[in-house]
Design an enzyme around this catalytic site. Structure first.
Site, short mmCIF file in Angstrom:
data_model
loop_
_atom_site.label_atom_id
_atom_site.label_comp_id
_atom_site.label_asym_id
_atom_site.label_seq_id
_atom_site.Cartn_x
_atom_site.Cartn_y
_atom_site.Cartn_z
CB SER A 167 -0.83 -0.01 1.26
OG SER A 167 -1.62 1.37 1.41
CE LYS B 81 -2.81 -2.48 -0.60
NZ LYS B 81 -3.55 -2.18 -1.77
CG HIS C 185 -5.00 -0.86 3.69
ND1 HIS C 185 -4.96 -0.22 2.55
CD2 HIS C 185 -4.02 0.00 4.55
CE1 HIS C 185 -4.35 0.94 2.36
NE2 HIS C 185 -3.74 1.23 3.45
CG ASN C 186 -6.96 -1.46 -0.56
OD1 ASN C 186 -6.02 -1.21 0.07
ND2 ASN C 186 -6.93 -1.57 -2.01
P1 NBP Z 1 -1.17 -1.83 -13.53
O1 NBP Z 1 -2.09 -2.43 -12.74
O2 NBP Z 1 -1.96 -0.60 -14.42
O3 NBP Z 1 -0.80 -2.80 -14.70
C1 NBP Z 1 0.17 -2.52 -15.47
C2 NBP Z 1 1.26 -3.65 -15.82
O4 NBP Z 1 0.88 -4.78 -15.74
C3 NBP Z 1 2.04 -3.24 -17.01
O5 NBP Z 1 3.45 -3.52 -16.52
C4 NBP Z 1 1.42 -4.16 -17.87
O6 NBP Z 1 2.23 -4.44 -18.94
C5 NBP Z 1 1.31 -5.39 -17.07
N1 NBP Z 1 0.44 -6.44 -17.74
C6 NBP Z 1 -0.76 -6.41 -17.96
BR1 NBP Z 1 -1.94 -4.87 -17.93
N2 NBP Z 1 -1.34 -7.82 -18.57
C7 NBP Z 1 -0.32 -8.20 -18.45
C8 NBP Z 1 0.15 -9.80 -18.68
N3 NBP Z 1 -1.06 -10.40 -19.34
N4 NBP Z 1 1.13 -10.45 -18.59
C9 NBP Z 1 2.17 -9.42 -17.98
N5 NBP Z 1 2.15 -8.21 -17.45
C10 NBP Z 1 0.91 -7.69 -17.66
O7 NBP Z 1 0.08 -1.05 -12.91
P2 NBP Z 1 0.14 -0.44 -11.44
O8 NBP Z 1 -0.76 0.81 -11.26
O9 NBP Z 1 1.74 -0.37 -11.32
O10 NBP Z 1 -0.17 -1.51 -10.50
C11 NBP Z 1 0.35 -2.87 -10.28
C12 NBP Z 1 -0.18 -3.76 -9.32
O11 NBP Z 1 -0.08 -3.10 -7.87
C13 NBP Z 1 -1.78 -3.80 -9.61
O12 NBP Z 1 -2.21 -4.97 -8.90
C14 NBP Z 1 -2.47 -2.76 -8.68
O13 NBP Z 1 -3.81 -3.03 -8.41
C15 NBP Z 1 -1.37 -2.94 -7.45
N6 NBP Z 1 -1.36 -1.51 -6.76
C16 NBP Z 1 -1.71 -0.24 -7.30
C17 NBP Z 1 -1.24 0.80 -6.86
C18 NBP Z 1 -1.42 2.16 -7.52
O14 NBP Z 1 -1.56 3.19 -6.66
N7 NBP Z 1 -1.33 2.10 -8.81
C19 NBP Z 1 -1.30 0.80 -5.35
C20 NBP Z 1 -1.28 -0.26 -4.61
C21 NBP Z 1 -1.28 -1.56 -5.40
P3 NBP Z 1 2.47 -3.59 -20.19
O15 NBP Z 1 3.29 -2.57 -19.88
O16 NBP Z 1 2.96 -4.67 -21.22
O17 NBP Z 1 0.98 -3.09 -20.53
#
Ligand code: NBP
Length: 476
Positions: free
Chosen positions: A136, A190, A193-194
């Site tokens: 988080s 987690k 938490h959310n």
């Molecule tokens: P995203 O949730 O937006 O996911 C994008 C990433 O996933 C890119 O690297 C993308 O690759 C990859 N991806 C996808 Br879409 N489909 C794929 C597949 N079939 N195989 C391999 N890679 C794949 O990214 P994020 O916002 O950085 O979040 C990452 C994780 O962390 C998520 O589970 C999210 O829920 C969690 N999270 C996010 C936050 C936040 O504030 N953003 C906070 C806490 C937790 P590509 O570049 O090739 O499209």
């Protein structure tokens, strides 16, 4: 005699797959702490750009998964930071043939805890240790210290502990990262938490609505109140950023918050929390109302039609600003106590149902920094569960019993005031109703039981017989 070919030593001691916002920031955080990181992303251009941008660090980008894996020291530690759901299964399927027994795969995304439980078993069958780690704190947390909630295969913990605790936030020198338990417990925690985050945001939104529509305050007029509240018992990241948001203006001086469409998005962890509460028969009514509030907000067109048909006037508040604001402070605080009491009830029931033996004091401690719900309040919750690890409900801890008793009149007056005015306060109302139900020696459930017996012969227990003895009346 020929010289055997020189094999290259793996250059990296940590791997990260997924270079969107979270992955990139976690890689930089790992690098700051001396880890040599191999990185891979499905779209190779993203890997190339990121590696080139940070060529001055020990970060190595790979376009091929087999080379990426080969570059990491064994037992390997590979963090997946990709979109939750099917992508995680697909990525694991691609990764598995390249791994060796004893390697560790950490899923740091927001995966559903039941998926994590399944993957832990599936990977164990292949000799790979799987960790589902809730992370988080958003982008900034990932970069400078998130709260990390790892669970899964406990054999992985000694292998990943140094890295995960190094990059986590700290409070008084203690890392906001600790082993949660087996299976999907890390992702479950987690998820809660959310869910709590949804509740915290909704109770703040309701205060904003009463201040705005009820007291006709502008956003800049509200800002000092939130700043003041942030110096007291409500001190928290979300109150702090609310003050910042309310003070932000467009180039023409219009408060930015006023030009934002009032339809809230959501990604699903709030709904999962409510679904889990239903499955576990444990009430998280404040979080549920917060999820529904977002759903209602998204009915934008229907709401416009309803406003025209039913009218959207409100009755002006007649009490003094000081009285309304003093009550509002207490309403926020009381609702927050009820929300956390409910969230921890759910954690406790999951711990029993799944046999996780969750340490609720440690969990509250992990949320004190690095995450969106961080607050002074969590220090008190940590203390309550440290004092009594088998505390059945936060409301029954001496400190919180006193706090809620003090704050409850303000919540009660706020709900009554909002109801008279016609301002929706679903989360405050849920908090008040739960509080009143929870403290009731007798609820009207006797009548409900009678009705069930009347139409369906579902039987009932009697007050003059031991529990567990069931009776039926021929009502007609
Ligand atoms: P995203 O949730 O937006 O996911 C994008 C990433 O996933 C890119 O690297 C993308 O690759 C990859 N991806 C996808 Br879409 N489909 C794929 C597949 N079939 N195989 C391999 N890679 C794949 O990214 P994020 O916002 O950085 O979040 C990452 C994780 O962390 C998520 O589970 C999210 O829920 C969690 N999270 C996010 C936050 C936040 O504030 N953003 C906070 C806490 C937790 P590509 O570049 O090739 O499209």
């Amino acid at each position: 005699m020929t010289t055997p070919p020189r094999t290259l030593e793996p250059a990296s001691n940590f791997g990260v797959i997924g270079l969107a916002v979270m992955g990139q920031n976690l890689v930089l955080n790992l690098s700051d702490h001396g880890f040599r990181v191999a990185v891979f992303n499905r779209t190779a251009a993203r890997t190339d750009a990121f590696a080139a941008q940070h060529a001055d660090r020990s970060i190595t980008g790979f376009r091929d998964l087999d080379l990426f894996v080969a570059a990491i020291e064994q037992p390997r530690r590979i963090l997946l930071m990709i979109k939750a759901g099917q992508p995680v299964d697909d990525q694991i399927t691609d990764l598995l043939p390249h791994l060796a027994p004893g390697d560790v795969v950490i899923d740091g995304g927001n995966s559903l805890f039941t998926d994590t439980a399944r993957r832990t078993v599936e990977l164990a069958d292949a000799g790979v240790l799987f960790v589902g780690a809730g992370i988080s704190g958003g982008e900034e947390g990932a970069r400078y210290g998130p709260s990390i909630m790892p669970g899964g295969d406990v054999g992985a913990w000694p292998i990943v502990e140094d890295a995960l605790t190094a990059i986590a936030a700290t409070v008084d020198g203690e890392p906001c990262c600790g082993w949660i338990g087996p299976g999907g417990s890390g992702h479950y925690v987690k998820m809660i938490h959310n869910g709590i985050e949804y509740g915290d945001m909704q109770i703040i939104a309701e205060a904003y609505d009463i201040m705005g529509r009820g007291l006709s305050m502008s956003a800049p007029e509200m800002q000092p109140w939130f700043e003041r509240w942030n110096d007291g018992r409500l001190d928290s990241y979300l109150i702090e950023i609310t003050a910042d948001i309310l003070g932000h203006t467009e180039d023409d001086g219009t408060p930015t918050v006023d030009v934002i469409v009032d339809a809230t998005g959501q990604k699903g962890t709030g709904k999962w929390t409510v679904a889990a509460s239903m499955n576990q028969s444990t009430p998280v009514s404040l979080i549920a109302e917060s999820v529904y509030a977002r759903i209602v907000s998204a009915l934008l067109d229907e709401r416009q039609e309803a406003a025209s048909a039913l009218g959207d006037d409100i009755e002006p508040l007649t009490d003094s600003v000081d009285q309304v604001m003093a009550d509002l402070h207490d309403a926020l605080y009381a609702a927050k106590i009820v929300s956390y009491a409910q969230g921890f009830m759910l954690l406790r029931s999951a711990s029993e149902e799944y046999g996780w033996d969750l340490d609720l004091s440690m969990i509250a401690g992990l949320w004190r920094a690095g995450c969106i719900i961080r607050s002074r309040f969590l220090t008190e919750i940590t203390a309550a569960y440290r004092k009594n690890p088998s505390l059945t409900n936060l409301l029954l801890d001496d400190y919180f019993t006193h706090q809620i008793t003090q704050a409850m009149p303000g919540l009660r007056r706020t709900v009554a005031r909002a109801a008279r005015a016609g301002i929706p306060v679903p989360a405050y109302s849920a908090a008040l109703s739960f509080f009143d139900a929870f403290r009731s020696r007798r609820l009207p459930a006797n009548l409900t039981q009678a009705q069930r017996d009347y139409f369906g012969a579902h039987t009932y227990e009697r007050t003059d017989a031991p529990r567990g003895e069931w009776f039926h009346t021929n009502w007609i």
